[in-house]
Design an enzyme around this catalytic site. Structure first.
Site, short mmCIF file in Angstrom:
data_model
loop_
_atom_site.label_atom_id
_atom_site.label_comp_id
_atom_site.label_asym_id
_atom_site.label_seq_id
_atom_site.Cartn_x
_atom_site.Cartn_y
_atom_site.Cartn_z
CG ASN A 1 7.17 4.77 -7.74
OD1 ASN A 1 7.68 4.63 -6.64
ND2 ASN A 1 6.42 5.80 -8.05
CB SER B 1 2.26 3.63 3.54
OG SER B 1 2.32 3.45 2.15
CD GLN C 1 6.15 -4.13 4.27
OE1 GLN C 1 6.33 -4.66 3.19
NE2 GLN C 1 6.38 -2.86 4.47
CE LYS D 1 0.33 1.24 5.35
NZ LYS D 1 0.03 0.63 4.05
CB THR E 1 10.17 3.49 -2.38
OG1 THR E 1 8.87 3.23 -1.86
CG2 THR E 1 11.07 2.30 -2.09
N GLY F 1 -0.01 -0.20 -2.25
CA GLY F 1 0.39 -0.69 -3.57
C GLY F 1 1.75 -1.38 -3.53
CG ASP F 2 4.83 -4.62 -3.90
OD1 ASP F 2 5.57 -4.16 -3.03
OD2 ASP F 2 5.19 -5.52 -4.69
CE LYS G 1 4.66 -6.45 -0.28
NZ LYS G 1 5.27 -5.14 -0.09
#
Length: 447
Positions: A243, A379, A114, A93, A212, A168-169, A129
Site C-alpha cells: 500500500n 487516521s 508511534q 493510537k 501514508t 491497520g498495519d 501498537k
C-alpha cells in the site's frame, strides 16, 4: 554516535536489563535517546521528574491467547499483543500488525516510535501498537474472520474511542478491520470510532488508503524545497510494492519524479522508463502475485532475484518495505549512485549504520516517525469525522494531510535548529515529538 549523558546512559542500561531479548525495541530506544542529549542538558526538570524513565516504559502491555478454528475444523492458537505506551497527549493510537514476525519486541518498538510520530502530527493522539503472529496469507475469508473475531473479543476490553483506537498495519487491511469492527460492535452494542481504516460505508475516511504514501511524498516535497529543488526530473528508487509503496509511486510521479524500481521480499524490478503503476496494482492488489511478474509483462524492464534496489542510481530513495531493510552497505551504494535525498516510508527501514552513513555524507534524510506519519494523521482525521458524524471529501482530507505534513517538516527543522543540529531531521523529529509529550507529562504530575 553513542550516549555520553550519564542520566540517559543510565536509563538505557535499565532498558537493556529489563528487556534483554528485544533487539528492535533496544534499537529504537537508543536511536531516540541519542537525540535527547542536548534537550536533557538544557532542561534539568526532565531528569528531576523522571520523564525519560517513564517515556521508555509502556503504561500498559497486554499479551493474550487467540484460539480459532481453521476450515478443517482444527483448533489453532496464536498470540495477541497490545502495547499502550503513552497517553499524555491523547488516547493510545497505533496499528495492528498480523505477521509471523510479530513478538513483544517488535510491538514495543513500533509503539514507542508511534508516540513521537503521533505527537508530530499535532493531533491529540497518544502512542500504541498491537498485533499477532497470525499470518493472513493463504487463509480463507472464513478463517480470517474467525481469527479476527477471537482476537477482538479479548482486545475489546482494553480499547475504546476515548481510550485506545487501533488501526491497520501489515497484514491488516479493510477486510480484517471490517471483521474486527463488526465483532466489537456486537460485543459492546455501540457504534463508535473505535477502529480506523474502516470501510467508507461504515465510517471510514476517504484518502486513508493513499495517506501514508502520499504523506511521504508531501514530506519529501518539503525536504526538496528546503534545498531549493523539487521532484521535477528526479529519478526515484523505491522499495516495497504494498500500500505505502504503490501510493508513494503514484504521488512521486504526479509531482514530476520518475520512479524506476519497486520490490517485494523475493527481489526488485527496474524499469528505466518509469514504473507502470497500473500493472503493479493488477499484480499486487488484484491477483496478489509477485513483483517479478512485472518484468514478464512490461518490455524493457528487468527483475533481480534476491536483492534490494539500492544499487540503482538515483536522486531520491524511498524505502517503503519493512524495518532494517536498508543497511550500511546499502547506504554506501546509494551514496555512490548519486542519491541526495532519502525519506522513510516504512517503520525504521534504515539501520543505525545506514542513517549514520547518510548524515555523514550530506544526504538529506527524513526519518520514518516524521516522513511516514501521513497514515496515522489521516487516521486521526477519521476519528474527527466519526466524532462529528461527518464525512469529508477526498480533496478536503488530502488538503488537511498536506497541511499536517508541511507542519511536521517545519517542526523537525525548527527543533533541530533550536538545539544546534541544523537540518538534522532525525534530531528534529525525535526532539519535536518528544518535547510536546514531555511538557504534557510534566503538567500532569507523576502518573
Amino acid at each position: 554516535m553513542a550516549l555520553t549523558n550519564p542520566y540517559l546512559k543510565g536509563v538505557y542500561d535499565t532498558v537493556l536489563r529489563r528487556n534483554p531479548n528485544e533487539p528492535e525495541f533496544q534499537q529504537a530506544v537508543l536511536e531516540v535517546l541519542e537525540s535527547f542529549e542536548p534537550v536533557v542538558a538544557a532542561r534539568p526538570e526532565l531528569e528531576k521528574n523522571g520523564i525519560i524513565e517513564r517515556i521508555v516504559e509502556p503504561e500498559r502491555m497486554v499479551m493474550f491467547r487467540v484460539p480459532w478454528v481453521d476450515d478443517q475444523g482444527k483448533v489453532q492458537v496464536n498470540r495477541g499483543f497490545r502495547v499502550q505506551f503513552n497517553s499524555a497527549i491523547g488516547p493510545y493510537k497505533g496499528g495492528l500488525r498480523f505477521h509471523p514476525s510479530v513478538n513483544a519486541s517488535v510491538i514495543k518498538f513500533l509503539g514507542f516510535e508511534q508516540c513521537f510520530k503521533n505527537s508530530l502530527t499535532s493531533l491529540p493522539m497518544g502512542g500504541g501498537k498491537g498485533g499477532s503472529d497470525f499470518d493472513p496469507k493463504g487463509k480463507s475469508d472464513a478463517e480470517v474472520m474467525r481469527f479476527c473475531q477471537s482476537f477482538i473479543t479479548e482486545l475489546s476490553r482494553h480499547i475504546g474511542q476515548f481510550t485506545d483506537v487501533p488501526a491497520g498495519d501489515i497484514g491488516v487491511g479493510g477486510r480484517e478491520i471490517g471483521f474486527m469492527y463488526g465483532q466489537y460492535k456486537r460485543l459492546r452494542n455501540e457504534f463508535t470510532g473505535v477502529l480506523t481504516g474502516k470501510g467508507l460505508s461504515y465510517g471510514g475516511s476517504l484518502a486513508r488508503t493513499e495517506a501514508t504514501g502520499y504523506g511521504l511524498c508531501y514530506y519529501m516535497k518539503e525536504m526538496l524545497a528546503h534545498k531549493g529543488t523539487s521532484f521535477e526530473g528526479k529519478t526515484v528508487v523505491l522499495s516495497g510494492s504494498g500500500n505505502v509503496a504503490i501510493y508513494a509511486c503514484q504521488k512521486a510521479t504526479e509531482l514530476g519524479g520518475k520512479v524506476v524500481t519497486m520490490s517485494d521480499s523475493n527481489g526488485f524490478i527496474y524499469d528505466p522508463n518509469g514504473i507502470n503503476l497500473d500493472v503493479v496494482k493488477d499484480i499486487k492488489e488484484v491477483k496478489r502475485g509477485r513483483i517479478k511478474e512485472y518484468a514478464e509483462r512490461v518490455p524493457g524492464s528487468s527483475y533481480t532475484e534476491g536483492q534490494r534496489p539500492w544499487s540503482v542510481k538515483c536522486d531520491i530513495a524511498l524505502p517503503c518495505a519493512t524495518q532494517n531493510e536498508l543497511t550500511g552497505e546499502d547506504a554506501k551504494l546509494l551514496i555512490a549512485g548519486g542519491c541526495k535525498f532519502v525519506a522513510e516510508g516504512a517503520n525504521m527501514p534504515s539501520t543505525p549504520e545506514a542513517v549514520a552513513a547518510f548524515l555523514e555524507n550530506d544526504v538529506f534524510f527524513g526519518p520514518a516517525k516524521a516522513a511516514n506519519a501521513g497514515g496515522v494523521a489521516t487516521s486521526g482525521l477519521e476519528m474527527s469525522q466519526n466524532s462529528l458524524r461527518l464525512s469529508w471529501t477526498f480533496e478536503e482530507v488530502d488538503q488537511r494531510l498536506q497541511g499536517i505534513m508541511v507542519n511536521i517538516f517545519k517542526t523537525c527543522i525548527e527543533a533541530a535548529d533550536k538545539y544546534g543540529h541544523k537540518d538534522n531531521l532525525v534530531m528534529g523529529a525525535n526532539i519535536g515529538g518528544f518535547e510536546k509529550i514531555a511538557d504534557a507529562m510534566l503538567a500532569q504530575g507523576v502518573v
